[in-house]
Design a protein around this motif. Structure first.
Motif, PDB file in Angstrom:
ATOM      1  N   THR A  65     -53.028 -59.096 -49.539  1.00 11.16           N
ATOM      2  CA  THR A  65     -54.664 -58.573 -48.642  1.00 11.16           C
ATOM      3  C   THR A  65     -55.658 -60.060 -49.219  1.00 11.16           C
ATOM      4  O   THR A  65     -56.585 -60.200 -49.188  1.00 11.16           O
ATOM      5  CB  THR A  65     -55.046 -57.595 -50.219  1.00 11.16           C
ATOM      6  N   LEU A  66     -55.563 -60.710 -50.727  1.00  7.47           N
ATOM      7  CA  LEU A  66     -56.443 -61.796 -51.136  1.00  7.47           C
ATOM      8  C   LEU A  66     -56.195 -62.817 -49.946  1.00  7.47           C
ATOM      9  O   LEU A  66     -57.396 -62.883 -50.094  1.00  7.47           O
ATOM     10  CB  LEU A  66     -55.442 -61.856 -52.160  1.00  7.47           C
ATOM     11  N   LEU A  67     -55.004 -63.034 -49.515  1.00  8.18           N
ATOM     12  CA  LEU A  67     -55.414 -64.080 -47.774  1.00  8.18           C
ATOM     13  C   LEU A  67     -56.147 -63.537 -47.043  1.00  8.18           C
ATOM     14  O   LEU A  67     -57.093 -64.595 -47.126  1.00  8.18           O
ATOM     15  CB  LEU A  67     -54.025 -64.835 -47.623  1.00  8.18           C
ATOM     16  N   ILE A  68     -56.458 -62.175 -46.522  1.00  2.39           N
ATOM     17  CA  ILE A  68     -57.123 -61.889 -45.882  1.00  2.39           C
ATOM     18  C   ILE A  68     -58.731 -61.490 -46.358  1.00  2.39           C
ATOM     19  O   ILE A  68     -59.304 -61.991 -45.466  1.00  2.39           O
ATOM     20  CB  ILE A  68     -56.525 -60.569 -44.706  1.00  2.39           C
ATOM     21  N   LEU A  69     -58.619 -61.894 -47.405  1.00  3.78           N
ATOM     22  CA  LEU A  69     -59.998 -61.612 -47.809  1.00  3.78           C
ATOM     23  C   LEU A  69     -60.778 -62.918 -47.888  1.00  3.78           C
ATOM     24  O   LEU A  69     -61.563 -63.074 -47.433  1.00  3.78           O
ATOM     25  CB  LEU A  69     -60.260 -60.623 -49.270  1.00  3.78           C
ATOM     26  N   LEU A  70     -60.135 -64.100 -48.308  1.00  2.00           N
ATOM     27  CA  LEU A  70     -60.235 -65.417 -48.268  1.00  2.00           C
ATOM     28  C   LEU A  70     -60.472 -65.892 -46.907  1.00  2.00           C
ATOM     29  O   LEU A  70     -62.068 -66.168 -47.055  1.00  2.00           O
ATOM     30  CB  LEU A  70     -59.997 -66.041 -49.042  1.00  2.00           C
ATOM     31  N   VAL A  71     -59.883 -65.660 -45.749  1.00  4.01           N
ATOM     32  CA  VAL A  71     -60.814 -66.038 -44.439  1.00  4.01           C
ATOM     33  C   VAL A  71     -61.549 -64.829 -44.090  1.00  4.01           C
ATOM     34  O   VAL A  71     -62.517 -65.090 -43.066  1.00  4.01           O
ATOM     35  CB  VAL A  71     -59.108 -65.296 -43.270  1.00  4.01           C
ATOM     36  N   ALA A  72     -61.877 -63.742 -44.111  1.00  3.48           N
ATOM     37  CA  ALA A  72     -62.958 -63.119 -43.747  1.00  3.48           C
ATOM     38  C   ALA A  72     -64.064 -63.811 -44.483  1.00  3.48           C
ATOM     39  O   ALA A  72     -65.290 -63.953 -43.917  1.00  3.48           O
ATOM     40  CB  ALA A  72     -62.818 -61.638 -44.591  1.00  3.48           C
ATOM     41  N   LEU A  73     -64.342 -63.981 -46.023  1.00  6.59           N
ATOM     42  CA  LEU A  73     -65.118 -64.700 -46.996  1.00  6.59           C
ATOM     43  C   LEU A  73     -65.624 -65.868 -45.699  1.00  6.59           C
ATOM     44  O   LEU A  73     -66.866 -66.165 -45.569  1.00  6.59           O
ATOM     45  CB  LEU A  73     -64.882 -64.708 -48.025  1.00  6.59           C
ATOM     46  N   ALA A  74     -64.107 -66.956 -45.786  1.00  8.65           N
ATOM     47  CA  ALA A  74     -64.485 -68.513 -45.080  1.00  8.65           C
ATOM     48  C   ALA A  74     -65.060 -68.223 -43.403  1.00  8.65           C
ATOM     49  O   ALA A  74     -65.850 -69.064 -43.556  1.00  8.65           O
ATOM     50  CB  ALA A  74     -63.024 -68.890 -44.891  1.00  8.65           C
ATOM     51  N   ALA A  75     -65.009 -66.643 -42.847  1.00  9.94           N
ATOM     52  CA  ALA A  75     -66.384 -67.189 -41.653  1.00  9.94           C
ATOM     53  C   ALA A  75     -67.098 -66.279 -41.616  1.00  9.94           C
ATOM     54  O   ALA A  75     -68.323 -66.605 -41.006  1.00  9.94           O
ATOM     55  CB  ALA A  75     -65.371 -65.563 -40.792  1.00  9.94           C
ATOM     56  N   ALA A  76     -67.495 -65.394 -42.953  1.00  9.98           N
ATOM     57  CA  ALA A  76     -68.608 -64.386 -43.028  1.00  9.98           C
ATOM     58  C   ALA A  76     -69.110 -65.629 -43.373  1.00  9.98           C
ATOM     59  O   ALA A  76     -70.536 -64.843 -43.108  1.00  9.98           O
ATOM     60  CB  ALA A  76     -68.565 -63.108 -42.788  1.00  9.98           C
ATOM     61  N   PHE A  77     -69.114 -66.137 -44.524  1.00 13.31           N
ATOM     62  CA  PHE A  77     -70.452 -66.372 -45.191  1.00 13.31           C
ATOM     63  C   PHE A  77     -70.578 -67.789 -44.444  1.00 13.31           C
ATOM     64  O   PHE A  77     -71.580 -67.559 -44.867  1.00 13.31           O
ATOM     65  CB  PHE A  77     -69.181 -67.831 -46.862  1.00 13.31           C
ATOM     66  N   PRO A  78     -70.477 -68.670 -43.430  1.00  8.79           N
ATOM     67  CA  PRO A  78     -71.466 -69.737 -43.354  1.00  8.79           C
ATOM     68  C   PRO A  78     -72.148 -69.080 -41.927  1.00  8.79           C
ATOM     69  O   PRO A  78     -72.989 -69.911 -41.914  1.00  8.79           O
ATOM     70  CB  PRO A  78     -69.949 -70.801 -42.786  1.00  8.79           C
ATOM     71  N   LEU A  79     -71.696 -68.161 -41.359  1.00 10.04           N
ATOM     72  CA  LEU A  79     -72.391 -67.289 -39.998  1.00 10.04           C
ATOM     73  C   LEU A  79     -73.604 -67.110 -41.254  1.00 10.04           C
ATOM     74  O   LEU A  79     -74.351 -66.736 -40.317  1.00 10.04           O
ATOM     75  CB  LEU A  79     -71.731 -66.008 -39.792  1.00 10.04           C
ATOM     76  N   GLY A  80     -73.096 -66.387 -41.872  1.00 13.04           N
ATOM     77  CA  GLY A  80     -74.313 -65.404 -42.734  1.00 13.04           C
ATOM     78  C   GLY A  80     -75.544 -66.245 -43.090  1.00 13.04           C
ATOM     79  O   GLY A  80     -76.781 -66.177 -43.170  1.00 13.04           O
ATOM     80  N   LEU A  81     -74.790 -68.092 -43.858  1.00 21.00           N
ATOM     81  CA  LEU A  81     -76.111 -68.806 -44.336  1.00 21.00           C
ATOM     82  C   LEU A  81     -77.066 -69.423 -42.788  1.00 21.00           C
ATOM     83  O   LEU A  81     -78.119 -69.545 -42.683  1.00 21.00           O
ATOM     84  CB  LEU A  81     -74.929 -69.757 -44.926  1.00 21.00           C
ATOM     85  N   GLY A  82     -76.069 -69.951 -42.131  1.00 16.00           N
ATOM     86  CA  GLY A  82     -76.458 -69.390 -40.637  1.00 16.00           C
ATOM     87  C   GLY A  82     -77.747 -68.557 -40.249  1.00 16.00           C
ATOM     88  O   GLY A  82     -78.331 -69.067 -39.611  1.00 16.00           O
ATOM     89  N   ALA A  83     -77.654 -67.131 -40.048  1.00 12.28           N
ATOM     90  CA  ALA A  83     -78.339 -66.781 -39.995  1.00 12.28           C
ATOM     91  C   ALA A  83     -79.178 -66.537 -40.655  1.00 12.28           C
ATOM     92  O   ALA A  83     -80.069 -66.170 -39.599  1.00 12.28           O
ATOM     93  CB  ALA A  83     -77.206 -64.966 -39.975  1.00 12.28           C
ATOM     94  N   SER A  84     -79.074 -67.252 -42.130  1.00 11.79           N
ATOM     95  CA  SER A  84     -80.144 -67.226 -43.089  1.00 11.79           C
ATOM     96  C   SER A  84     -81.126 -67.530 -42.500  1.00 11.79           C
ATOM     97  O   SER A  84     -82.777 -67.705 -43.205  1.00 11.79           O
ATOM     98  CB  SER A  84     -80.200 -66.709 -44.138  1.00 11.79           C
ATOM     99  N   ALA A  85     -81.139 -68.727 -42.286  1.00 15.58           N
ATOM    100  CA  ALA A  85     -82.016 -69.865 -41.744  1.00 15.58           C
ATOM    101  C   ALA A  85     -83.392 -70.133 -40.694  1.00 15.58           C
ATOM    102  O   ALA A  85     -82.966 -69.082 -39.713  1.00 15.58           O
ATOM    103  CB  ALA A  85     -80.656 -71.257 -41.971  1.00 15.58           C
TER     104      ALA A  85
END
Length: 85
Positions: A65-85
């Motif tokens: 579960t923690l590994l799935i969470l880390l993969v989801a965060l690794a995908a969502a964090f750059p997308l979120g930063l890119g969308a906010s710029a």
């Protein structure tokens, strides 16, 4: 009815729904903690399941579960930063 009254009405409905759902969540969480806390132990959290998952612990499940969470965060964090710029 003017638009401000309609806005206040819908705002009240939405906040009431939020309050209701929050109360339901807190009741369920409280019941889970109240009834389940006595069954938790370090061995349950840190050992592997046995007997096809009917007994033992949940360590591999927590880890996956923690590994799935880390993969989801690794995908969502750059997308979120890119969308906010």
């Amino acid at each position: 009815m003017d638009s401000q009254a309609i806005d206040r009405l819908f705002s009240g409905v939405i906040w009431s729904a939020v309050a209701l759902l929050t109360c339901i969540f807190l009741i369920l969480l409280g019941d889970l903690v109240w009834q389940g806390f006595s069954h938790l132990s370090w061995s349950f959290l840190l050992i592997e399941p046995t007997n096809a998952g009917r007994s033992g612990g949940i360590a591999p499940i927590l880890l996956s579960t923690l590994l799935i969470l880390l993969v989801a965060l690794a995908a969502a964090f750059p997308l979120g930063l890119g969308a906010s710029a």
